[in-house]
Design a protein around this motif. Sequence first.
Motif, PDB file in Angstrom:
ATOM      1  N   ALA A 666     -66.877-135.928  19.430  1.00  0.00           N
ATOM      2  CA  ALA A 666     -67.441-136.836  20.429  1.00  0.00           C
ATOM      3  C   ALA A 666     -68.630-136.227  21.173  1.00  0.00           C
ATOM      4  CB  ALA A 666     -66.356-137.240  21.431  1.00  0.00           C
ATOM      5  N   PHE A 667     -68.659-134.894  21.223  1.00  0.00           N
ATOM      6  CA  PHE A 667     -69.693-134.213  22.014  1.00  0.00           C
ATOM      7  C   PHE A 667     -70.706-133.480  21.145  1.00  0.00           C
ATOM      8  CE2 PHE A 667     -69.233-133.862  26.750  1.00  0.00           C
ATOM      9  CZ  PHE A 667     -68.434-134.990  26.897  1.00  0.00           C
ATOM     10  N   PHE A 668     -70.875-133.905  19.886  1.00  0.00           N
ATOM     11  CA  PHE A 668     -71.816-133.178  19.024  1.00  0.00           C
ATOM     12  C   PHE A 668     -73.230-133.191  19.595  1.00  0.00           C
ATOM     13  CE2 PHE A 668     -74.364-136.520  17.074  1.00  0.00           C
ATOM     14  CZ  PHE A 668     -73.614-137.652  17.351  1.00  0.00           C
ATOM     15  N   LEU A 669     -73.542-134.205  20.405  1.00  0.00           N
ATOM     16  CA  LEU A 669     -74.870-134.219  21.022  1.00  0.00           C
ATOM     17  C   LEU A 669     -75.027-133.111  22.055  1.00  0.00           C
ATOM     18  CD1 LEU A 669     -75.293-138.076  21.542  1.00  0.00           C
ATOM     19  CD2 LEU A 669     -76.602-136.635  19.966  1.00  0.00           C
ATOM     20  N   ASN A 670     -73.905-132.602  22.538  1.00  0.00           N
ATOM     21  CA  ASN A 670     -73.935-131.522  23.520  1.00  0.00           C
ATOM     22  C   ASN A 670     -73.432-130.214  22.923  1.00  0.00           C
ATOM     23  OD1 ASN A 670     -74.862-133.363  25.328  1.00  0.00           O
ATOM     24  ND2 ASN A 670     -73.181-133.148  26.789  1.00  0.00           N
ATOM     25  N   ALA A 671     -73.843-129.943  21.676  1.00  0.00           N
ATOM     26  CA  ALA A 671     -73.458-128.679  21.055  1.00  0.00           C
ATOM     27  C   ALA A 671     -74.512-127.621  21.355  1.00  0.00           C
ATOM     28  CB  ALA A 671     -73.320-128.859  19.548  1.00  0.00           C
ATOM     29  N   ALA A 672     -74.073-126.370  21.421  1.00  0.00           N
ATOM     30  CA  ALA A 672     -75.012-125.264  21.618  1.00  0.00           C
ATOM     31  C   ALA A 672     -74.550-124.072  20.797  1.00  0.00           C
ATOM     32  CB  ALA A 672     -75.104-124.896  23.098  1.00  0.00           C
ATOM     33  N   LYS A 673     -75.529-123.305  20.333  1.00  0.00           N
ATOM     34  CA  LYS A 673     -75.253-122.191  19.430  1.00  0.00           C
ATOM     35  C   LYS A 673     -75.596-120.862  20.099  1.00  0.00           C
ATOM     36  CE  LYS A 673     -76.256-120.861  14.665  1.00  0.00           C
ATOM     37  NZ  LYS A 673     -77.240-120.967  13.565  1.00  0.00           N
ATOM     38  N   ALA A 729     -65.200-123.761  23.228  1.00  0.00           N
ATOM     39  CA  ALA A 729     -65.529-123.267  21.891  1.00  0.00           C
ATOM     40  C   ALA A 729     -65.149-124.289  20.827  1.00  0.00           C
ATOM     41  CB  ALA A 729     -64.777-121.962  21.636  1.00  0.00           C
ATOM     42  N   VAL A 730     -66.027-124.466  19.832  1.00  0.00           N
ATOM     43  CA  VAL A 730     -65.706-125.281  18.654  1.00  0.00           C
ATOM     44  C   VAL A 730     -66.123-124.497  17.416  1.00  0.00           C
ATOM     45  CG1 VAL A 730     -65.961-127.497  19.855  1.00  0.00           C
ATOM     46  CG2 VAL A 730     -67.939-126.482  18.707  1.00  0.00           C
ATOM     47  N   GLU A 731     -65.682-124.968  16.245  1.00  0.00           N
ATOM     48  CA  GLU A 731     -66.090-124.332  14.986  1.00  0.00           C
ATOM     49  C   GLU A 731     -67.326-125.047  14.446  1.00  0.00           C
ATOM     50  OE1 GLU A 731     -64.691-121.648  13.740  1.00  0.00           O
ATOM     51  OE2 GLU A 731     -63.112-121.585  15.267  1.00  0.00           O
ATOM     52  N   GLY A 732     -68.265-124.260  13.941  1.00  0.00           N
ATOM     53  CA  GLY A 732     -69.468-124.852  13.365  1.00  0.00           C
ATOM     54  C   GLY A 732     -69.149-125.832  12.249  1.00  0.00           C
ATOM     55  N   GLU A 733     -68.129-125.501  11.448  1.00  0.00           N
ATOM     56  CA  GLU A 733     -67.822-126.378  10.309  1.00  0.00           C
ATOM     57  C   GLU A 733     -67.305-127.750  10.750  1.00  0.00           C
ATOM     58  OE1 GLU A 733     -63.664-124.526   8.743  1.00  0.00           O
ATOM     59  OE2 GLU A 733     -65.290-123.127   9.178  1.00  0.00           O
ATOM     60  N   TRP A 734     -66.703-127.797  11.929  1.00  0.00           N
ATOM     61  CA  TRP A 734     -66.275-129.106  12.443  1.00  0.00           C
ATOM     62  C   TRP A 734     -67.496-129.985  12.722  1.00  0.00           C
ATOM     63  CZ3 TRP A 734     -62.664-126.818  16.778  1.00  0.00           C
ATOM     64  CH2 TRP A 734     -61.552-126.209  16.165  1.00  0.00           C
ATOM     65  N   LEU A 735     -68.538-129.363  13.252  1.00  0.00           N
ATOM     66  CA  LEU A 735     -69.753-130.129  13.535  1.00  0.00           C
ATOM     67  C   LEU A 735     -70.322-130.706  12.242  1.00  0.00           C
ATOM     68  CD1 LEU A 735     -71.329-127.673  16.139  1.00  0.00           C
ATOM     69  CD2 LEU A 735     -70.403-129.946  16.639  1.00  0.00           C
ATOM     70  N   VAL A 736     -70.285-129.911  11.160  1.00  0.00           N
ATOM     71  CA  VAL A 736     -70.762-130.388   9.862  1.00  0.00           C
ATOM     72  C   VAL A 736     -69.893-131.549   9.388  1.00  0.00           C
ATOM     73  CG1 VAL A 736     -71.199-129.764   7.452  1.00  0.00           C
ATOM     74  CG2 VAL A 736     -71.560-128.062   9.275  1.00  0.00           C
ATOM     75  N   GLN A 737     -68.591-131.379   9.576  1.00  0.00           N
ATOM     76  CA  GLN A 737     -67.648-132.388   9.102  1.00  0.00           C
ATOM     77  C   GLN A 737     -67.754-133.703   9.887  1.00  0.00           C
ATOM     78  OE1 GLN A 737     -63.635-130.866   9.186  1.00  0.00           O
ATOM     79  NE2 GLN A 737     -62.725-132.860   8.650  1.00  0.00           N
ATOM     80  N   PHE A 738     -67.895-133.598  11.215  1.00  0.00           N
ATOM     81  CA  PHE A 738     -67.826-134.795  12.051  1.00  0.00           C
ATOM     82  C   PHE A 738     -69.184-135.385  12.409  1.00  0.00           C
ATOM     83  CE2 PHE A 738     -63.925-132.365  13.538  1.00  0.00           C
ATOM     84  CZ  PHE A 738     -63.081-133.014  12.633  1.00  0.00           C
ATOM     85  N   ALA A 739     -70.234-134.576  12.280  1.00  0.00           N
ATOM     86  CA  ALA A 739     -71.576-135.095  12.580  1.00  0.00           C
ATOM     87  C   ALA A 739     -72.542-134.630  11.498  1.00  0.00           C
ATOM     88  CB  ALA A 739     -72.036-134.621  13.955  1.00  0.00           C
ATOM     89  N   PRO A 740     -72.288-135.073  10.242  1.00  0.00           N
ATOM     90  CA  PRO A 740     -73.084-134.565   9.122  1.00  0.00           C
ATOM     91  C   PRO A 740     -74.560-134.930   9.216  1.00  0.00           C
ATOM     92  CG  PRO A 740     -71.664-136.390   8.441  1.00  0.00           C
ATOM     93  CD  PRO A 740     -71.248-136.016   9.819  1.00  0.00           C
ATOM     94  N   ALA A 741     -74.875-135.984   9.933  1.00  0.00           N
ATOM     95  CA  ALA A 741     -76.279-136.366  10.057  1.00  0.00           C
ATOM     96  C   ALA A 741     -77.072-135.325  10.854  1.00  0.00           C
ATOM     97  CB  ALA A 741     -76.393-137.734  10.733  1.00  0.00           C
ATOM     98  N   LYS A 742     -76.389-134.565  11.664  1.00  0.00           N
ATOM     99  CA  LYS A 742     -77.075-133.611  12.536  1.00  0.00           C
ATOM    100  C   LYS A 742     -76.883-132.156  12.110  1.00  0.00           C
ATOM    101  CE  LYS A 742     -78.501-136.632  15.678  1.00  0.00           C
ATOM    102  NZ  LYS A 742     -79.918-136.883  15.935  1.00  0.00           N
ATOM    103  N   PHE A 743     -75.791-131.873  11.412  1.00  0.00           N
ATOM    104  CA  PHE A 743     -75.478-130.479  11.097  1.00  0.00           C
ATOM    105  C   PHE A 743     -75.227-130.280   9.598  1.00  0.00           C
ATOM    106  CE2 PHE A 743     -74.206-131.301  15.445  1.00  0.00           C
ATOM    107  CZ  PHE A 743     -74.693-130.206  16.136  1.00  0.00           C
TER     108      PHE A 743
END
Length: 750
Positions: A666-673, A729-743
């Motif tokens: 839900a918060f992929f727009l507010n992800a930071a690395k 904290a989140v896992e990078g791979e979750w971002l790929v899985q749940f927001a593939p258009a962005k990650f």
Amino acid sequence: MHPTGLRRSQSPNKRRRVMNEEKGDGGGSQQASSPSASASASASAAHAVVVPAVPAADVATDSGDALPIAEKRDEILKAVEENQVVILMGETGSGKTTQVPIYLHHAGYTSKGVIAITQPRRVAAITVAHRVAQELSSQVGDLVGYSVRFEDVTSAATKIRFATDGFLLRDCVRDGDFSRYSVLILDEAHERTLATDMLFGLVKRLLVAGKRPQLRVIVMSATLDPSKYGGFFRSAGVVPLFGGARGRGAGGVGCVRIVRIPGRQHPVEIFHTPAAEEDYVEAASITVMQLHVEQPPGDILVFLPGQDDIEALQQLLEDKRVKLDRLRRHPSPSDPLPPSWQSSSLDMLICPIYAALPVDQQVEAFRPTPPHTRKVVLATNIAETSITLPGIRYVVDSGKVKLTTFNPRTGVEMLLRQDVSKAAAMQRSGRAGREAPGQAYRLFTEADSQGLADQTPPEITRADLAQIVLQMRAYGISNEESFPFLDAPKEGALDKAVKMLQDLGALDNRGLTDLGHRLSGLPVVPMHGRLLLDSMEFGCLEHMLSIVALLSTENVWHHTLTSERKADKERRKRVSTNFRRLAHPDGDHLTLLKAYHRWNEVSDKVGFCKEHGINHHALVRATKIREQLQGLLVRLLGDVDMAAHTQAAVGKDEQWVSIKQCLAKAFFLNAAKLMPPTRKYRTEYGRQEVHVHPTSVLVERQSLPQWVVYNDFFQTGVGKKLYIKTVTAVEGEWLVQFAPAKFTAAYVKD
DNA sequence: GTTAGGGTT
């Protein structure tokens, strides 16, 4: 130098010129007077101005014919009869909030429909409803009622309905034509809240469309410039100038009329400093001490921009209070008290008050001042509008306020300390004259006061508009650019909101999506709404209801920033240890949830909060919000089976994982690395380097997670650090899985 | 190494 040493004790190298003290001559004719000068023969030097002040909520203390508004009754009724829009300019204690609905009721407007009166604050809506019900010898919820979040005390018999502006705005979705109302009163319009501004636009659209010719609109304001509202409605194209008032015939429906109501406010003398103050906290401490020892009894209210300044001033004043007390008991020949200081023996009671302060500490400021004591209240602008303190005779105004602005280009929210507006300075000064004539000491120069902005920029020009645009789409307003705003949002702000809603899946090329419809029905920001809707597939609905409720609640934690009194040090340490025990190392969302679970389990909830630095009131409020959200989800999604969407059976760790996964989605727009080897992060949106806010549990960790999502993104000043706050904290791979258009997988790995 | 104040079918 002052002989007491009270001033020397602070900053020996700085020259202070507060209230002309440094001059010692009472000042020239252009200079403001010191408190002592104003009380002496040199009072003629005072550059005093007598101003009317505006009230927090215009609740007059007495009622009926004694009020100044009574003499305007017939004029108001005539204006409402002849004009579709009436603007009432009313000063303090005019009684307009209570009396105008009563006049309209007796004049028959309640036989044609309901009179609605909006208020920016719930407390005001509730208390005014009680007062009016009493005057009409009715029970609240009968003829007179109120509607605020969590509490709708109205019935079919209710003809006078007080409501928060936010509540009425929500209500528009169901009834966009305000068809049940005969009169709509927008009270405290000068405050220009987001909700009041939206109501302004919605009402104007309605008038332009000519759908409700019988509806009467009354704008009640304390602003100095009523022509702004008048011009706004006149430009609706249906309104001839001033109707009958200027001899243009009968006037008739569709006109705008302005009526001024006299106020009842005691005079307030205003003093400015002769020269600019670099350090308003120290200047305030000197001014307060001078007032304390030289002026007749009466409490002092000091306006400061934030908690940090309040705590610093509290410390300064405590030190001076102790020193003064010692010098009074044990006069020192080498450090004598000046004669003018010896006449007073009042003790000083210092009470801080700001929104983040737990309520049990806030109430100290409201308690009656003990005998032989002068209360000194140190406040943010909470005391400018939201609360009214009894017994204030002296106001000390730093002239500063913190205001958020939202930068639509970067998405960064900035809370900036800046100069107050003229209107705010007047409002603050007026707080000295609620009960008797008073004095206001401004820690800025007369010249600077001339240069202040007339009004504080309205919230709609400073806010993130994502939630507002979502609401507008839900009303069927597809082109928000053409909406009749009283003041237009900042350039790019609407586009930014639309873009964000598209990214979130709430809007597409055809307009509002199904997801968008569901989100618009939830009284939370769109991203929090997505947390709730996404949580079901992760089996963490119950937990996410709690987290979203907690995120919607300000000031869950009470952090003391600067002043460390020795007596409190032990307790602070204990609280800090307790907090660390409670904390979840993976993030602040999880820590909030843990704290909430523990709070629900323990029997001594207040004690638990005290020992963990938690604001008990905030958790009570979160519980109400949680219940409301749960009810809304059930209605929105049909019969939601809570149990089916909550994996009660799985282990604790797996629950934490599903919560974090839901946050990632839900918060992929507010992800930071993370940016090794630093401890900074880079936001995905905007690619900006940010620091994790020091209140985050993550800063305790030796090694930081590679990916996080955050709730808040702000900057504390121009050129200052960017912070992310409430971070998990989140896992990078979750971002790929749940927001593939962005990650992409390659991107998150590197 | 520290964000003002409001408010939501």
